[in-house]
Design an enzyme around this catalytic site. Structure first.
Site, PDB file in Angstrom:
ATOM      1  CG  ASP A   2      -9.308  -0.404   5.143  1.00 16.98           C
ATOM      2  OD1 ASP A   2      -9.089  -0.687   3.947  1.00 16.98           O
ATOM      3  OD2 ASP A   2      -8.531  -0.695   6.064  1.00 16.98           O
ATOM      4  CD  GLN A  14      -3.133  -4.675   6.628  1.00 21.57           C
ATOM      5  OE1 GLN A  14      -3.055  -3.722   5.865  1.00 21.57           O
ATOM      6  NE2 GLN A  14      -3.806  -5.761   6.315  1.00 21.57           N
ATOM      7  CE  LYS A  20      -3.634  -2.613   2.256  1.00 20.10           C
ATOM      8  NZ  LYS A  20      -4.306  -3.007   3.496  1.00 20.10           N
TER       9      LYS A  20
END
Ligand code: NAD
Length: 292
Positions: free
Chosen positions: A118, A95, A51
């Site tokens: 997200d 994460q 990412k």
């Protein structure tokens, strides 16, 4: 036909880079993603590194915040509070999975909905369900982009989604059933309590396999001409590989590709599309905030 996520993700990245360059030329700052990694799980390290690398390729700024595996929930909440307030940060990504001592739900809910790139927060999910503009979780978003790129016909088709997680299966089932260019499917969502799963799959025009069991979907479960999206990524031990493992999808590629009209490989299918889904969300977060 191979649905080549690696190639399509490059096309999307090139567009994002052009859009970012244009912002910079107009004297604006670059979009900025903050990624938080707690502990040092091997797969999570790889995902976060990809990412961060993609941000650099596109011209976004990124900040990686690393915290020890024994970090308390309180400390992580405080970190998120700081990132929520930081005007220079557009998107926040924590994460997953998180260590046991931290409630993932509490962390997800602490992220400001305006920075929830997200798309996991209840606010984002609620908007998704109601068909409102929101951040779509990156993996389902990436799959929808792939369907768009290859102009896969979805209208009125029977889609079977295997897996009902909050990050993949559930949001994908919502998108496919929504009134969207690549939606309007009749959706069946299957999970670990589903009876006759193989039979249900055989009736599917589109199969999304997101359960995390390598090779689960076999040739006999797939109708001739079906479209198959393989989300699964499992590290399977392989002493011949340099890393000591190989990535396996949820679909038996050899068997299923012989029958499917279109299929994603693993790796190089849904994975790279997930990253560009996240990048598009980050640019959207920036645009909504700065109204550019
Ligand atoms: P999860 O463990 O949260 O959910 C798995 C789902 O599968 C559950 O809803 C469960 O009910 C269902 N399931 C489990 N066994 C089943 C069975 N035998 N039959 C039917 N349903 C069954 O997993 P997740 O986070 O949704 O991830 C699924 C897979 O996708 C994993 O391999 C993960 O690594 C991968 N993944 C890939 C990407 C990507 O970018 N390609 C992103 C996220 C997750």
């Amino acid at each position: 036909m191979l649905l080549d996520g690696k190639q399509v993700s490059q096309v999307v990245k090139t567009t994002l880079k052009t859009q970012t360059d244009e912002l910079l030329q107009r004297g604006k700052r670059a979009p900025h993603l903050a990624a938080v990694l707690v502990g040092n799980d091997g797969a999570s390290e790889t995902y976060v590194a990809n990412k961060v690398k993609s941000c650099a390729e596109i011209g976004f700024r990124s900040t990686l915040i690393r915290l020890d595996g024994d970090t308390s929930e309180q400390t992580l909440l405080e970190q998120i509070r700081i990132l929520n307030m930081d005007e220079a940060i557009d998107g926040i990504l924590v994460q997953l999975p998180l260590p046991k001592q931290i409630s993932e739900q509490r962390i997800i809910e602490a992220i400001s909905p305006a920075k929830d790139v997200d798309g996991f927060s209840p606010v984002s999910v609620g908007k998704l369900v109601q068909g409102l503009e929101t951040f779509v979780p990156a993996t389902p978003f990436g799959m929808m982009l792939l369907l768009e790129h290859y102009n896969i016909d979805t209208k009125g088709k029977h889609a079977v989604v295997i897996g009902r997680s909050n990050i993949v299966g559930r949001p994908m089932s919502i998108l496919l059933s929504s009134n969207l260019p690549k939606g309007n499917c009749t959706v069946t969502i299957c999970h670990s309590h589903t009876h006759n799963l193989a039979e249900i799959c055989r009736e599917a025009d589109i199969i999304v396999a997101a359960l995390g069991r390598p090779g689960f979907v076999t040739g006999d479960m797939v109708k001739e001409g079906a479209v198959v999206l393989d989300v699964g990524i499992t590290r399977v031990k392989d002493d011949t590989a340099k890393s000591g493992f190989r990535l396996k999808g949820d679909v038996n590629f050899e068997e299923v590709s012989a029958k499917a009209a279109a299929i994603t490989p693993v790796p190089g299918g849904v994975g790279p599309m997930t990253i560009v889904g996240l990048m598009k969300n980050t640019l959207d977060a920036y645009r909504r905030k700065l109204d550019t």
